[in-house]
Scaffold this active site. Structure first.
Site, PDB file in Angstrom:
ATOM      1  CD  GLN A  27      -2.565   1.354   2.650  1.00 23.76           C
ATOM      2  OE1 GLN A  27      -2.312   0.604   3.569  1.00 23.76           O
ATOM      3  NE2 GLN A  27      -3.419   2.336   2.770  1.00 23.76           N
ATOM      4  CE1 TYR A  54       0.716 -10.963   7.058  1.00 20.39           C
ATOM      5  CE2 TYR A  54       2.010  -9.392   8.307  1.00 20.39           C
ATOM      6  CZ  TYR A  54       0.989 -10.322   8.240  1.00 20.39           C
ATOM      7  OH  TYR A  54       0.238 -10.606   9.365  1.00 20.39           O
TER       8      TYR A  54
HETATM    9  N1  LIG Z   1      -2.135 -13.162  12.419  1.00 21.56           N
HETATM   10  C1  LIG Z   1      -2.943 -12.767  11.465  1.00 21.56           C
HETATM   11  O1  LIG Z   1      -3.603 -13.579  10.802  1.00 21.56           O
HETATM   12  C2  LIG Z   1      -3.046 -11.301  11.168  1.00 21.56           C
HETATM   13  C3  LIG Z   1      -4.029 -10.802  10.288  1.00 21.56           C
HETATM   14  C4  LIG Z   1      -4.092  -9.430  10.084  1.00 21.56           C
HETATM   15  C5  LIG Z   1      -3.194  -8.580  10.729  1.00 21.56           C
HETATM   16  N2  LIG Z   1      -2.227  -9.106  11.551  1.00 21.56           N
HETATM   17  C6  LIG Z   1      -1.228  -8.251  12.239  1.00 21.56           C
HETATM   18  O2  LIG Z   1      -1.873  -7.131  12.819  1.00 21.56           O
HETATM   19  C7  LIG Z   1      -1.290  -5.944  12.298  1.00 21.56           C
HETATM   20  C8  LIG Z   1      -2.274  -4.817  12.287  1.00 21.56           C
HETATM   21  O3  LIG Z   1      -3.379  -5.129  11.431  1.00 21.56           O
HETATM   22  P1  LIG Z   1      -4.217  -3.934  10.829  1.00 21.56           P
HETATM   23  O4  LIG Z   1      -3.330  -3.085   9.976  1.00 21.56           O
HETATM   24  O5  LIG Z   1      -5.458  -4.483  10.239  1.00 21.56           O
HETATM   25  O6  LIG Z   1      -4.543  -3.133  12.206  1.00 21.56           O
HETATM   26  P2  LIG Z   1      -5.455  -1.930  12.626  1.00 21.56           P
HETATM   27  O7  LIG Z   1      -4.605  -1.176  13.586  1.00 21.56           O
HETATM   28  O8  LIG Z   1      -6.779  -2.428  13.055  1.00 21.56           O
HETATM   29  O9  LIG Z   1      -5.684  -1.048  11.288  1.00 21.56           O
HETATM   30  C9  LIG Z   1      -4.636  -0.279  10.803  1.00 21.56           C
HETATM   31  C10 LIG Z   1      -5.099   0.680   9.717  1.00 21.56           C
HETATM   32  O10 LIG Z   1      -6.096   1.559  10.207  1.00 21.56           O
HETATM   33  C11 LIG Z   1      -5.817   2.886   9.747  1.00 21.56           C
HETATM   34  N3  LIG Z   1      -5.458   3.676  10.938  1.00 21.56           N
HETATM   35  C12 LIG Z   1      -4.623   3.334  11.963  1.00 21.56           C
HETATM   36  N4  LIG Z   1      -4.565   4.286  12.888  1.00 21.56           N
HETATM   37  C13 LIG Z   1      -5.365   5.283  12.459  1.00 21.56           C
HETATM   38  C14 LIG Z   1      -5.722   6.518  13.013  1.00 21.56           C
HETATM   39  N5  LIG Z   1      -5.228   6.928  14.184  1.00 21.56           N
HETATM   40  N6  LIG Z   1      -6.580   7.311  12.309  1.00 21.56           N
HETATM   41  C15 LIG Z   1      -7.100   6.901  11.128  1.00 21.56           C
HETATM   42  N7  LIG Z   1      -6.790   5.719  10.555  1.00 21.56           N
HETATM   43  C16 LIG Z   1      -5.939   4.898  11.218  1.00 21.56           C
HETATM   44  C17 LIG Z   1      -4.664   2.772   8.756  1.00 21.56           C
HETATM   45  O11 LIG Z   1      -5.178   2.466   7.458  1.00 21.56           O
HETATM   46  P3  LIG Z   1      -5.392   3.564   6.288  1.00 21.56           P
HETATM   47  O12 LIG Z   1      -4.683   4.812   6.681  1.00 21.56           O
HETATM   48  O13 LIG Z   1      -4.842   2.916   5.074  1.00 21.56           O
HETATM   49  O14 LIG Z   1      -6.884   3.721   6.201  1.00 21.56           O
HETATM   50  C18 LIG Z   1      -3.942   1.555   9.272  1.00 21.56           C
HETATM   51  O15 LIG Z   1      -3.126   0.925   8.326  1.00 21.56           O
HETATM   52  C19 LIG Z   1      -0.778  -6.360  10.916  1.00 21.56           C
HETATM   53  O16 LIG Z   1       0.187  -5.495  10.407  1.00 21.56           O
HETATM   54  C20 LIG Z   1      -0.204  -7.710  11.253  1.00 21.56           C
HETATM   55  O17 LIG Z   1       1.047  -7.571  11.896  1.00 21.56           O
HETATM   56  C21 LIG Z   1      -2.159 -10.447  11.775  1.00 21.56           C
END
Ligand SMILES: NC(=O)c1ccc[n+]([C@@H]2O[C@H](COP(=O)([O-])OP(=O)(O)OC[C@H]3O[C@@H](n4cnc5c(N)ncnc54)[C@H](OP(=O)(O)O)[C@@H]3O)[C@@H](O)[C@H]2O)c1
Length: 320
Positions: A27, A54
């Site tokens: 991204q 990833y």
């Molecule tokens: N084990 C597994 O199967 C599995 C699966 C999924 C994830 N994970 C792990 O969990 C981590 C986090 O997952 P996730 O990225 O889905 O987590 P998340 O923290 O729920 O979402 C992150 C996304 O939300 C937006 N965001 C974050 N903070 C913000 C804020 N303060 N204001 C506005 N938008 C905000 C951003 O996206 P935008 O700016 O692009 O909108 C950001 O990339 C992954 O990197 C990975 O390490 C593990």
């Protein structure tokens, strides 16, 4: 930043961890990825989560370059194995062959001699559990992996692994990486009670429900142009959360966050971190300001009134 023990292990992780699924190597450009990692380090985040699959390995390479030059002892780096990394039948799953080969490839991409935590990304129904656990244990004994964890395993699968490890003298699982957020509480029924009993710490993924809990997606409105939900290539997993009934329920959190003096993102993260068994909430971020805002959730305690108000606002939008 608060630091917590990972389950009953001696390892300390930062209460907020930074993960690079979807973002690094796909991204966002590398300079933005490096800026996010820098922001995380500045905020006291020591714990970084990635996976072999990833962005087909590019996420590990970007993270490795972003962390190059940092004091290795000050970092906790975790990665995972299971999802396909190539076209062959042995390029996936939890066989001894793939676990070993994939770890070596991860170490090369991350530019490190060892990972602090190595996680089975899913349960492999086609490989004997003994084979997988022995392969992990061998990597621990070789010093290439320090701690072992799983992700999205059922309670019965974790229990069986603990039993085998006990019988065979293998290194015990100390971490579980489940999806866990205000909107997704599936682990509360069986996985959490087992992990609390057994000293397995949670590293909660998507604690912001991929951004939905930040309140930036409004019911009946198009998602902001620069968001994950608006990205054709990245919105494959967020779709299920973008329903109007969910977004309307999330709107109800806005006043609760205001009243508590928090942003909606901070409220959601403090909720995940309210439990001792949660060692860390793994946040994603596409820009450094998000990391700074989210990191401030560490150390916030929510009152029982706030917790009740949250549940009343979300009602049956919660998936259990
Ligand atoms: N084990 C597994 O199967 C599995 C699966 C999924 C994830 N994970 C792990 O969990 C981590 C986090 O997952 P996730 O990225 O889905 O987590 P998340 O923290 O729920 O979402 C992150 C996304 O939300 C937006 N965001 C974050 N903070 C913000 C804020 N303060 N204001 C506005 N938008 C905000 C951003 O996206 P935008 O700016 O692009 O909108 C950001 O990339 C992954 O990197 C990975 O390490 C593990």
């Amino acid at each position: 930043m608060e630091y917590r023990h990972l389950g009953r292990s001696g390892l300390c992780v930062s209460a907020l961890a930074y993960g690079n699924w979807i973002t690094h190597g796909s991204q966002i450009e590398e300079d933005a990825a490096v800026a996010c990692v820098r922001a995380a380090l500045d905020a006291g985040i020591t714990t970084f989560d990635t996976a072999d699959g990833y962005a087909m390995g590019r996420a590990e390479s970007v993270l490795g370059r972003a962390l190059a030059g940092e004091r290795r002892e000050g970092l906790v780096i975790s990665t995972k194995v299971y999802w396909p990394t190539g076209p062959g039948p042995n390029d996936r799953g939890l066989s001894r062959k793939h676990v070993t080969e994939s770890l070596h490839a991860s170490l090369r991409r991350l530019g490190t001699d060892y990972v602090d935590l190595y996680q089975a990304h899913r349960f492999d129904h086609e490989t004997p559990l003994e084979e997988t656990l022995r392969a992990f244990d061998d990597l621990v004994r070789q010093g290439k992996v320090l701690y072992v964890g799983v992700s999205e395993w059922r309670a019965g699968e974790i229990a069986r692994a603990l039993e085998i490890a006990g019988q065979m003298g293998f290194d015990r699982i100390v971490a579980n990486q489940p999806q866990y957020s205000l909107l997704w509480r599936v682990i509360e029924a069986e996985v959490l009670p087992l992990c609390e009993r057994e000293g397995i710490g949670q590293l909660a993924w998507s604690p912001l429900a991929q951004g939905v809990l930040t309140g930036k997606y409004r019911p009946g409105q198009a998602p902001p142009r620069d968001s994950r939900a608006a990205s054709e290539s990245m919105n494959g997993f967020i779709g299920g959360l973008m329903r109007d009934n969910v977004l309307e329920a999330v709107e109800g959190l806005r006043a609760i966050a205001d009243e508590a003096g928090l942003t909606m993102a901070q409220l959601a993260l403090a909720w995940v971190l309210r439990m001792d068994n949660v060692a860390s909430a793994i946040i994603g971020a596409s820009r450094p300001e998000q990391v700074h805002e989210n990191a401030a959730a560490s150390g916030v305690t929510l009152s029982s009134d706030v917790l009740e108000a949250i549940d009343a606002a979300l009602g049956d939008a919660v998936f259990r």
